[in-house]
Design a protein around this motif. Structure first.
Motif, PDB file in Angstrom:
ATOM      1  N   ILE A 211       0.872  -1.181   0.000  1.00  0.00           N
ATOM      2  CA  ILE A 211       0.000   0.000   0.000  1.00  0.00           C
ATOM      3  C   ILE A 211       0.904   1.225   0.000  1.00  0.00           C
ATOM      4  O   ILE A 211       1.672   1.437   0.938  1.00  0.00           O
ATOM      5  CB  ILE A 211      -0.923   0.026   1.229  1.00  0.00           C
ATOM      6  CG1 ILE A 211      -1.832  -1.212   1.208  1.00  0.00           C
ATOM      7  CG2 ILE A 211      -1.765   1.298   1.246  1.00  0.00           C
ATOM      8  CD1 ILE A 211      -2.753  -1.296   2.387  1.00  0.00           C
ATOM      9  N   SER A 212       0.850   2.006  -1.059  1.00  0.00           N
ATOM     10  CA  SER A 212       1.763   3.135  -1.196  1.00  0.00           C
ATOM     11  C   SER A 212       1.153   4.399  -0.635  1.00  0.00           C
ATOM     12  O   SER A 212      -0.038   4.645  -0.743  1.00  0.00           O
ATOM     13  CB  SER A 212       2.123   3.355  -2.673  1.00  0.00           C
ATOM     14  OG  SER A 212       2.820   2.237  -3.171  1.00  0.00           O
ATOM     15  N   VAL A 223       1.085  -4.097   5.112  1.00  0.00           N
ATOM     16  CA  VAL A 223       0.005  -4.227   6.086  1.00  0.00           C
ATOM     17  C   VAL A 223      -0.593  -5.625   5.984  1.00  0.00           C
ATOM     18  O   VAL A 223      -1.007  -6.044   4.900  1.00  0.00           O
ATOM     19  CB  VAL A 223      -1.089  -3.166   5.833  1.00  0.00           C
ATOM     20  CG1 VAL A 223      -2.168  -3.257   6.898  1.00  0.00           C
ATOM     21  CG2 VAL A 223      -0.479  -1.770   5.811  1.00  0.00           C
ATOM     22  N   PRO A 224      -0.643  -6.379   7.081  1.00  0.00           N
ATOM     23  CA  PRO A 224      -1.121  -7.764   6.980  1.00  0.00           C
ATOM     24  C   PRO A 224      -2.637  -7.854   6.819  1.00  0.00           C
ATOM     25  O   PRO A 224      -3.385  -7.085   7.407  1.00  0.00           O
ATOM     26  CB  PRO A 224      -0.688  -8.375   8.321  1.00  0.00           C
ATOM     27  CG  PRO A 224      -0.674  -7.219   9.269  1.00  0.00           C
ATOM     28  CD  PRO A 224      -0.237  -6.034   8.468  1.00  0.00           C
ATOM     29  N   SER A 370      -3.736  -2.292  11.222  1.00  0.00           N
ATOM     30  CA  SER A 370      -3.969  -1.904   9.830  1.00  0.00           C
ATOM     31  C   SER A 370      -3.040  -0.760   9.435  1.00  0.00           C
ATOM     32  O   SER A 370      -3.190  -0.147   8.387  1.00  0.00           O
ATOM     33  CB  SER A 370      -5.431  -1.491   9.610  1.00  0.00           C
ATOM     34  OG  SER A 370      -5.791  -0.447  10.485  1.00  0.00           O
ATOM     35  N   GLN A 371      -2.069  -0.484  10.295  1.00  0.00           N
ATOM     36  CA  GLN A 371      -1.060   0.543  10.016  1.00  0.00           C
ATOM     37  C   GLN A 371       0.299  -0.036  10.373  1.00  0.00           C
ATOM     38  O   GLN A 371       0.484  -0.625  11.430  1.00  0.00           O
ATOM     39  CB  GLN A 371      -1.316   1.790  10.875  1.00  0.00           C
ATOM     40  CG  GLN A 371      -0.137   2.764  10.921  1.00  0.00           C
ATOM     41  CD  GLN A 371      -0.185   3.659  12.137  1.00  0.00           C
ATOM     42  OE1 GLN A 371      -1.193   4.288  12.401  1.00  0.00           O
ATOM     43  NE2 GLN A 371       0.902   3.713  12.887  1.00  0.00           N
ATOM     44  N   THR A 372       1.256   0.089   9.500  1.00  0.00           N
ATOM     45  CA  THR A 372       2.596  -0.403   9.783  1.00  0.00           C
ATOM     46  C   THR A 372       3.539   0.760  10.034  1.00  0.00           C
ATOM     47  O   THR A 372       3.150   1.923  10.016  1.00  0.00           O
ATOM     48  CB  THR A 372       3.123  -1.280   8.632  1.00  0.00           C
ATOM     49  OG1 THR A 372       4.324  -1.928   9.077  1.00  0.00           O
ATOM     50  CG2 THR A 372       3.452  -0.470   7.411  1.00  0.00           C
ATOM     51  N   SER A 373       4.795   0.447  10.267  1.00  0.00           N
ATOM     52  CA  SER A 373       5.789   1.477  10.548  1.00  0.00           C
ATOM     53  C   SER A 373       6.127   2.261   9.290  1.00  0.00           C
ATOM     54  O   SER A 373       6.021   1.771   8.177  1.00  0.00           O
ATOM     55  CB  SER A 373       7.060   0.841  11.103  1.00  0.00           C
ATOM     56  OG  SER A 373       6.778   0.076  12.235  1.00  0.00           O
ATOM     57  N   ARG A 442      -1.683   8.442  20.158  1.00  0.00           N
ATOM     58  CA  ARG A 442      -0.388   7.758  20.104  1.00  0.00           C
ATOM     59  C   ARG A 442      -0.665   6.376  19.531  1.00  0.00           C
ATOM     60  O   ARG A 442      -1.458   5.618  20.091  1.00  0.00           O
ATOM     61  CB  ARG A 442       0.243   7.636  21.493  1.00  0.00           C
ATOM     62  CG  ARG A 442       0.586   8.948  22.137  1.00  0.00           C
ATOM     63  CD  ARG A 442       1.257   8.743  23.488  1.00  0.00           C
ATOM     64  NE  ARG A 442       0.339   8.129  24.443  1.00  0.00           N
ATOM     65  CZ  ARG A 442      -0.506   8.803  25.207  1.00  0.00           C
ATOM     66  NH1 ARG A 442      -0.562  10.121  25.121  1.00  0.00           N
ATOM     67  NH2 ARG A 442      -1.297   8.167  26.052  1.00  0.00           N
ATOM     68  N   SER A 443      -0.013   6.030  18.426  1.00  0.00           N
ATOM     69  CA  SER A 443      -0.367   4.801  17.716  1.00  0.00           C
ATOM     70  C   SER A 443       0.881   4.015  17.343  1.00  0.00           C
ATOM     71  O   SER A 443       1.898   4.575  16.942  1.00  0.00           O
ATOM     72  CB  SER A 443      -1.171   5.148  16.451  1.00  0.00           C
ATOM     73  OG  SER A 443      -1.480   3.993  15.711  1.00  0.00           O
ATOM     74  N   MET A 444       0.770   2.684  17.462  1.00  0.00           N
ATOM     75  CA  MET A 444       1.833   1.770  17.045  1.00  0.00           C
ATOM     76  C   MET A 444       1.229   0.731  16.116  1.00  0.00           C
ATOM     77  O   MET A 444       0.139   0.209  16.373  1.00  0.00           O
ATOM     78  CB  MET A 444       2.464   1.095  18.257  1.00  0.00           C
ATOM     79  CG  MET A 444       3.679   0.243  17.931  1.00  0.00           C
ATOM     80  SD  MET A 444       4.508  -0.334  19.425  1.00  0.00           S
ATOM     81  CE  MET A 444       5.960  -1.125  18.701  1.00  0.00           C
ATOM     82  N   GLY A 445       1.915   0.423  15.032  1.00  0.00           N
ATOM     83  CA  GLY A 445       1.375  -0.486  14.035  1.00  0.00           C
ATOM     84  C   GLY A 445       1.965  -1.878  14.104  1.00  0.00           C
ATOM     85  O   GLY A 445       2.252  -2.418  15.182  1.00  0.00           O
TER      86      GLY A 445
END
Length: 477
Positions: A211-212, A223-224, A370-373, A442-445
């Motif tokens: 996903i760009s 994203v898995p 649903s969000q990666t680094s 504050r979010s971690m993927g």
């Protein structure tokens, strides 16, 4: 965006359909409640009043899924029985224990948490009753019980609103937390959301599409997702640990296996993205051998399908590693700490939170799978303003996301050592961005899976991380 009009509730803090009999000198509506509401502007009454039992700190504890913060807020008001009762309800909700929370709310509906010999009993229509009914509606929604959610909203609309709107200046009175959405059919017509086939552990492979996103160094995200059968058709679903109701693209609402039963005005995820759309019931969803019937979805302006917490909690126990999504009642979680589910009172906002230690302190961070680094960034922090020092370090970028307009953002990065549950994630980066419009977060993927597997026990309301062999099995690139 946080709700605009808040109403602190202490001394003013529905009973059942059968209102208690009134004495001749006992009013139907609490005079104190009416007096307080008449101090509000017509605009705030129309937009919606938000009650805050326990004050700001207790509400923050509910949003953060932090029972310790809820306890702290209640202890500061020690001696206030009403606040203590709300604290117990909130602590059950942040664990996802809706059944026991609703038992306390049933008591509230019948007695307003007052003793039988109380010399100053509350009238049938009171602030306490409204708060309990709103919390109850929120619990039903988060639990996927749309039938009782609709019935709770009907009580607010047909009992509370008419009684209060008869008073001068309160003709447009409304409650913010009851505006999450509505049914377009009778609540009794809503079929029951159910699941079978989770007695044994099942392992579903995870896939990683590309996903760009332009703006953050034109980064391609990994994203898995997992495959599931939607009414007999295989479909990719992302894992929505930061949203309550599951999402499907709007075009799928035309299927004969989808039944539109209402509308959702506001469904917010852990990254402050807000969605609206038709509320629909999908006949069948199969995940492995598990069969879910009458599954609630919001049909929104999105490209990807996402399974929210409303579905995930039905799977019993879950283990997520970099390659598999496993679930079933017999998964050996053995987690000791409570799960943390932050939410709004009305249920429009819910996400998985996890205590993360960095910068020498521990804070609750939203886990958004649903969000990666972004590159080597593990944590994204969005805040309303930057300090003068932060402004000097920041730079402007243009971000382009699918189906959205490009926007300018101020960001800066900082290196940090990250420790979660005693597991050392080593040096990474946190990205700060300024957003004056949306709720800070504050979010971690997906990077949380780099060093550990995530266990979610929705049966016993526990969660934990367990170290994995990360050096041998990196996240697929």
């Amino acid at each position: 965006m946080p709700k605009k009009y808040r109403f602190l509730l202490y001394p003013l803090l529905l009973n059942s359909f059968l209102l208690p009999p009134l004495k001749a000198d006992r009013p139907l509506v609490s005079p104190g409640l009416i007096e307080a509401l008449q101090q509000k502007s017509p605009e705030s009454l129309k937009e919606g009043i938000e009650f805050q039992p326990g004050g700001d700190d207790m509400q923050k504890g509910l949003l953060e899924g932090d029972s310790l913060l809820i306890d702290k807020a209640a202890n500061e008001l020690k001696g206030n029985n009403l606040v203590s009762q709300y604290a117990e309800i909130d602590k059950l909700r942040v664990k996802g224990d809706y059944q026991n929370a609703n038992k306390l709310l049933d008591i509230c509906g019948k007695t307003f948490f007052q003793k039988p010999d109380d010399p100053d009993p509350l009238p049938p229509i009171s602030g306490v009753g409204m708060v309990c009914q709103q919390i109850l509606a929120g619990n039903y929604f988060l639990d996927g019980n749309l039938k009782d959610w609709g019935k709770s909203l009907d009580i607010i609309n047909t009992i509370y609103y008419p009684a209060i709107r008869k008073f001068a200046g309160l003709e447009q009175f409304s409650l913010a937390d009851s505006k999450i959405g509505k049914l377009s059919i009778s609540p009794d017509s809503v079929p029951t959301f159910s699941i079978t086939g989770i007695d044994r552990q099942q392992n579903i492979p995870l896939h990683y599409p590309k996903i760009s996103e332009e703006g953050y160094h034109n980064r391609t995200w990994d994203v898995p997702y997992m495959m599931a059968s939607l009414n007999g058709t295989n479909f990719p679903f992302f894992i929505g640990t930061d949203i309550a109701i599951s999402k499907l693209p709007k075009a799928l609402s035309q299927s004969p296996h989808v039944h539109i039963i209402g509308y959702i005005n506001r469904a917010e995820n852990g990254r402050s993205q807000v969605y609206d759309g038709d509320l629909g019931i999908v006949d069948e969803l199969k995940i492995g051998n598990a069969v879910l019937k009458n599954v609630p979805f919001i049909f929104a302006n999105v490209d990807q399908a996402i399974l929210g917490l409303m579905v995930l909690q039905k799977l019993g126990k879950i283990r997520i590693d970099k390659h598999q999504f496993s679930f079933g009642k017999n998964i050996a979680c053995n987690c000791q700490q409570d799960i943390h589910l932050g939410s709004e009172l009305g249920g429009d906002y819910q996400m998985l939170k996890y205590p993360v230690k960095w910068r020498e302190k521990t804070e609750m961070v939203t886990i958004s799978l649903s969000q990666t680094s972004l590159d080597d960034v593990s944590i994204i922090i969005s805040q309303h303003n930057f300090t003068p020092e932060e402004e000097k370090k920041s730079r402007e970028i243009t971000t382009n996301l699918p189906n959205t307009k490009s926007k300018e953002e101020s960001i800066y990065q900082k290196e940090v050592n990250l420790i979660i549950d005693g597991i050392n994630y080593g040096k990474t980066k946190e990205l700060f961005k300024k957003d004056s419009v949306h709720r800070p977060f504050r979010s971690m993927g997906v990077s949380i899976l780099e060093k550990a597997d995530l266990y979610l026990d929705f049966i016993n309301h526990k969660a934990c991380l367990k170290p994995n062999n990360s050096d041998e099995q990196p996240i697929p690139q």
